[in-house]
Enzyme design. Sequence first.
Site, PDB file in Angstrom:
ATOM      1  N   ASP A  44      -5.402   7.015   9.610  1.00  0.00           N
ATOM      2  CA  ASP A  44      -5.101   5.739  10.261  1.00  0.00           C
ATOM      3  C   ASP A  44      -3.762   5.750  10.993  1.00  0.00           C
ATOM      4  O   ASP A  44      -3.439   4.822  11.736  1.00  0.00           O
ATOM      5  CB  ASP A  44      -5.147   4.585   9.257  1.00  0.00           C
ATOM      6  CG  ASP A  44      -4.139   4.738   8.113  1.00  0.00           C
ATOM      7  OD1 ASP A  44      -3.237   5.594   8.201  1.00  0.00           O
ATOM      8  OD2 ASP A  44      -4.268   3.994   7.124  1.00  0.00           O
ATOM      9  N   SER A  47       0.799  -1.222   0.000  1.00  0.00           N
ATOM     10  CA  SER A  47       0.000   0.000   0.000  1.00  0.00           C
ATOM     11  C   SER A  47       0.832   1.272   0.000  1.00  0.00           C
ATOM     12  O   SER A  47       0.378   2.321  -0.466  1.00  0.00           O
ATOM     13  CB  SER A  47      -0.933   0.016   1.218  1.00  0.00           C
ATOM     14  OG  SER A  47      -0.195  -0.098   2.423  1.00  0.00           O
ATOM     15  N   ASN A  60       3.863  -5.608   5.802  1.00  0.00           N
ATOM     16  CA  ASN A  60       2.697  -6.402   6.184  1.00  0.00           C
ATOM     17  C   ASN A  60       3.097  -7.731   6.812  1.00  0.00           C
ATOM     18  O   ASN A  60       2.345  -8.286   7.619  1.00  0.00           O
ATOM     19  CB  ASN A  60       1.782  -6.618   4.971  1.00  0.00           C
ATOM     20  CG  ASN A  60       1.085  -5.337   4.559  1.00  0.00           C
ATOM     21  OD1 ASN A  60       0.519  -4.629   5.379  1.00  0.00           O
ATOM     22  ND2 ASN A  60       1.149  -5.013   3.278  1.00  0.00           N
ATOM     23  N   GLY A  84      -1.806  -4.234   0.929  1.00  0.00           N
ATOM     24  CA  GLY A  84      -1.955  -5.404   1.775  1.00  0.00           C
ATOM     25  C   GLY A  84      -1.050  -6.557   1.431  1.00  0.00           C
ATOM     26  O   GLY A  84      -1.061  -7.591   2.110  1.00  0.00           O
ATOM     27  N   HIS A  86      -0.492   5.096   7.021  1.00  0.00           N
ATOM     28  CA  HIS A  86      -0.151   5.392   5.628  1.00  0.00           C
ATOM     29  C   HIS A  86       0.191   6.869   5.424  1.00  0.00           C
ATOM     30  O   HIS A  86      -0.573   7.738   5.842  1.00  0.00           O
ATOM     31  CB  HIS A  86      -1.308   5.001   4.707  1.00  0.00           C
ATOM     32  CG  HIS A  86      -1.594   3.540   4.711  1.00  0.00           C
ATOM     33  ND1 HIS A  86      -2.508   2.970   5.579  1.00  0.00           N
ATOM     34  CD2 HIS A  86      -1.072   2.531   3.968  1.00  0.00           C
ATOM     35  CE1 HIS A  86      -2.547   1.666   5.352  1.00  0.00           C
ATOM     36  NE2 HIS A  86      -1.689   1.369   4.390  1.00  0.00           N
TER      37      HIS A  86
END
Length: 217
Positions: free
Chosen positions: A185, A38, A104, A75, A188
């Site tokens: 969030d 991402s 991840n 992801g 990011h």
Amino acid sequence: MTDRRRFLIGAAVLCGLPASYAQEAAQANRNILVVGDSLSAEYGLRRGSGWVSIIADKLKTEKYGVGTANASISGDTTSGGLSRFPAALSRHQPGIVIIELGSNDALRGLSLQMTQDNLSTMISLAQKAGAKVLLVGMQIPPNYGRNYTEKFRQLFINVAAQRNTALVPFLLEGMADKRELFQADGIHPNEDAQPILARNVWVQLKTLLDPAAKKAR
């Protein structure tokens, strides 16, 4: 013209292919392929505003004549990246591969050895295909434990050294502690942060670019 481009054009001509096909084959091998998660796939961003797009624009502005293919998936893990990597290499035939994966894996608490092995295998495949590689390192917050955090940071350094490849030590260098540069969030980077990410990558990427590919301004 590099020896590699001469070879590609010569091979196409010997096979009776048109000159345009030969030029396309040579150009394809000057492409840059980005395989990431991402952080490279413009998650939560306007299309065309991510660091990969910024670098693509810079390559055009500075007249390198190099295309960019972004095969990043939000992801994705190193296992996912490895599973689709051979097909991406075959499709894009890159001269340079940028690998930005691993975050991840850490967020899911996966085996660090597996992450390191997957990255090493991807680099080996790219090098066997004749591509230069730029590995993009990441770091994780200390709440994952000091031992795991340090080993995760070190694995990118280890892989780059073992495979003799270029390394961006930390993609988020210069912004990781600036909350205003992250999306809601807190994970990011936002659009304002993308030029910083692009600059961190460009510092290493420009050392891999063939000076002969840069056209006169």
